[in-house]
Design an enzyme around this catalytic site. Sequence first.
Site, short mmCIF file in Angstrom:
data_model
loop_
_atom_site.label_atom_id
_atom_site.label_comp_id
_atom_site.label_asym_id
_atom_site.label_seq_id
_atom_site.Cartn_x
_atom_site.Cartn_y
_atom_site.Cartn_z
N TYR A 251 0.85 -1.18 0.00
CA TYR A 251 0.00 0.00 0.00
C TYR A 251 0.89 1.25 0.00
O TYR A 251 1.71 1.43 0.91
CB TYR A 251 -0.90 -0.04 1.24
CG TYR A 251 -1.47 1.26 1.70
CD1 TYR A 251 -1.19 1.73 2.98
CD2 TYR A 251 -2.32 2.01 0.89
CE1 TYR A 251 -1.71 2.93 3.43
CE2 TYR A 251 -2.85 3.21 1.35
CZ TYR A 251 -2.54 3.67 2.61
OH TYR A 251 -3.05 4.86 3.06
N ASP A 336 -1.23 -5.43 9.58
CA ASP A 336 -2.35 -4.55 9.24
C ASP A 336 -3.49 -5.41 8.73
O ASP A 336 -3.41 -5.97 7.63
CB ASP A 336 -1.89 -3.55 8.16
CG ASP A 336 -2.98 -2.54 7.82
OD1 ASP A 336 -2.70 -1.62 7.05
OD2 ASP A 336 -4.13 -2.71 8.30
N ILE A 338 -6.68 -4.44 8.24
CA ILE A 338 -7.80 -3.53 8.03
C ILE A 338 -8.84 -4.02 7.03
O ILE A 338 -9.98 -3.56 7.02
CB ILE A 338 -7.29 -2.13 7.65
CG1 ILE A 338 -8.34 -1.09 7.99
CG2 ILE A 338 -6.87 -2.06 6.19
CD1 ILE A 338 -7.85 0.32 7.84
N LYS A 373 -12.54 0.52 6.27
CA LYS A 373 -12.83 -0.42 5.20
C LYS A 373 -14.04 -1.28 5.53
O LYS A 373 -15.01 -1.32 4.79
CB LYS A 373 -11.62 -1.32 4.95
CG LYS A 373 -10.33 -0.58 4.78
CD LYS A 373 -10.31 0.28 3.55
CE LYS A 373 -8.97 0.97 3.41
NZ LYS A 373 -8.96 1.93 2.31
#
Lengths: 536, 480
Positions: A251, A336, A338, A373
């Site tokens: 990302y 992460d 998410i 998200k």
Amino acid sequence: MNIHPNSKGSIFRRGNQPNPHDPTSNTRRTTHQPDSTKIHRNETHSATTRHSSSSNTPSNPPSPSSSSPNLAELSRTSSRLSLFSRVGSSGPVSVSSRASLIVRENDSPYYIGLEKVSKDPYDKERNPDGIIQLGLSENRLCFDLIEKWMVENVREAMVGRDGEHLSINGIAAYQPSDGLMELKVVKLRVSVTLLFMMIALAGFMSQVMRKVVSLDPSQIVLTAGATPAIEILCFCLADHGNAFLIPTPYYPGFDRDVRLRTGVELIPVHCRSADNFLLSVTALEQAYNQARKRGVKVRGILISNPSNPVGNILPRETLHNILVFAQEKNIHIICDEIFAGSVYRGEEFVSMPEILVEEFDKNRVHIIYGLSKDLCLPGFRVGVIYSYNKNVLALAKRLTRFSSISAPSQRLLISMLSDTKFIEEFIKTNKQRIQKLHHSFVDGLKQLGIQCIESSAGFYCWANMSELISSYGEKGELDLWDKLLNIAKVNVTPGSACHCIEPGWFRCCFTTLALEDIPVVMKRIRKVAETCKSLS
Amino acid sequence: MVFKLNNHLLSRIASSNGHGEDSPYFEGWKAYDSNPHHPMENPNGIIQMGLAENQLSFDLIQDWLKNNPKASICTPEGVNEFREIAIFQDYHGLPEFRNAVAKFMAKVRGNKVTFDPDRVVMNGGATGAHETIAFCLADPGEAFLVPTPYYPGFDRDLRWRTGVKLIPVDSESSNNFKVTREALENAYEMAKLNNIKVKGLLITNPSNPLGTMLDRETLRSIVRFINEKNIHLVCDEIYAATVFSQPEFISIAEIVQEDIECNLNLVHIVYSLSKDMGFPGLRVGIIYSYNDAVVSCARKMSSFGLVSSQTQYMIASMLSDDEFVGKFIRESKTRMAARHRVFTDGLAQASIKCLETSNAGLFLWMDLRGLLKEKTFEAEMALWRVIIHEVKLNVSPGCSFHCTEPGWFRVCIANMDDQTMEVALSRIRTFVNKDVDTKKPKRTLRWQGSLKLSSPRIYDDFINSPHSPLPQSPLVLARN
């Protein structure tokens, strides 16, 4: 002029000082490589039609190909002729090295794409020739569910003193008079509302992770979004000049979140299409050793699971191996998660809490989460650090004074998250809708001869357009990106922005689309695809 | 398997005490938390007077919110706007939010200046704004000059993660703690002698803890100083709307507007809605800079502390209601003036003077020099301990603000209701009368640990909303 490229605060490695007079002397990149530090989490820049503020941003050069402004030559736009734009006679003044760096950086093609979309956004009725946004991992598929819930459940503005107005939908169980609550509130030094938020988030995360583990609210630190959550963890776990290993492609926002103010480096661990871009421990080992040879201290590994931009979920074995590796090297793991709630393919998503068993030292594992998200509410700014390490929790909590959650948002979220039945339905429906769009989109690309990695989660697909690029390399990739943006009028994210080692890969987000938009997208891509094929 | 916690695994920041909680002042908060005052449940508990929050006019805001449910998009009335707002996370912020903030800032300054919405950059509270501005203006090891006494939070907010230093610019009670050109020069020279590069000057106007404003001449002199030295000027104007009596507040914006020779690239304002509106839980911090590079840099860093879009939307609606804003500002000042008067009168009855020139802020700067056993900071700490444990008031000792003279204390007066205020005043009166009668306090409190003048912190404003308790502690709330 007074820029201090050699000052201690510089995030450059020693020996690679930037030349302040050469705007392109950023030592780690060529002038063409997209500069990811500018990329905002979720890559939003007035994505929606109603906000076109980005065109008024001072000091951002409008065109990507011009060299970045040297601080000494910062020009004023004509709208700044008044009081606000006087430059004093003493000449330009120095800001910090960080600031100079940010101001000097080239605009990444990624940023340019977003800006272009905001100036000419596609709208089926009002602007059918506009640019279609596929560069933003936002999920617009389930607002109707949230709106319906609000209309049915919210009675009033829900703003009041701490502890008031929290008797909606199951919160009754958490009245402040509960003795246990009292103890927790005092022990954790939080307000009542914040404690409710922690409990609600722990419950939500547990639901998202299919209730395989129950999470402890006291291991949660709440931040204003996942962006500060990552930065705070970096400040806790590493010093200026240390590094984290990170599998690529990753990302683009991590470049900013991890590096911008902490001075911590990101060392890419390259993954390849042959492995479906899954991380191998051999590659980890190699990257770690190379860093050591350079004298860089590696403090941890940063992984995303599900991954962005590829959309993989890490197999149990890989997670296990990463844990073993971290233990061996005595480093941390930041995971992460998410996108945990967006897993739409049947495979089982294994989250970190699930895999951590007695044989591992949990003190080195830290999880990032947020509501941007899985609950589709990025504007609310709710991020989570979930850690097993008491010292990290204590420090992170102190650091949240710089990024804390807005009070009004908390009340709504507490009641919504506590409505577990609604959340269950929401998670299920969300996954179904994402899956539907995913299928349709990937099929559409397939018909154009473009293959995607078989992904299981996320709001995007990872498409291989290498056959369409004229020269196999970053330049070719960016040329294609440019064509897609300006001719096909579709904004996608080039793999180089994600540090992918193989050129030609593109991330396409589809959750801002409706099903009927997909044929439109494919038609436009086809136009460019055919031109490219005929040229090669 | 048992794993030993490897502390060396964490960063240096983790093991430093940059957070400031190790200071002796933590004792005050601990004492308060373990024995918080409540009129009904715990009338003998400690009254919190160390938290500079504005509770006086919160009811006006609550009423407005009740009457304007559309402003909060999380209501049936406001739900139409929900999805666009909920998805919005552009770090430029909602245009209507920036516009409303710029307008409000101008109004608070009597519309003598205007602000450009494009220069309004949001942050996670003034705390986040200060840290961000430090990141933008200075490198680790570089310094800001700060006139004393100053808000203890600066020690943490400006230094902790940034590595920036703070150099105090001393002031004296003999001229009401004014900032003098001479003191500025001295501090600047001292820094030079120590090979520290000064990058800027940070002033708080109106001042915390003094509650005074900088007059026009001082402001002009400061502007000349920073231009001569080519250093930045950061003006924290967070208490701008708490000025409740004449003279009127003069913002730095006004000064630079008049002074055509000032290099605007050096001037930056930090603002927040926490004090003026009494709504710290919103976490709305603002950087307003006349420097394009700083605006650009700060904006990118604002990703680390974006104001929630719901809050932005609500603030935009509220601050666009001209009638409400006008009424709020006026009413807030009136209540502040009244509270100030009652308190200063009450203190005067106990023969306690406060800094006379103070006409702003949510606190008083109390002169307790007469109660000190001797003119030392040890005596100040001893007195402070007595005030906490015997008088049962959590006030803040001057040394935590880096005051150069012992005996001054900051007492916050806007974070409690009238009843509690009366209790506080009567306790003070009782204590002072008792002290007049007896030569020594009944218990001698020993000073423990060394007093470091350079690093004392106060836990004041630390547990700031939403983490902080409002006037009543969670324990108190829990009892209700």
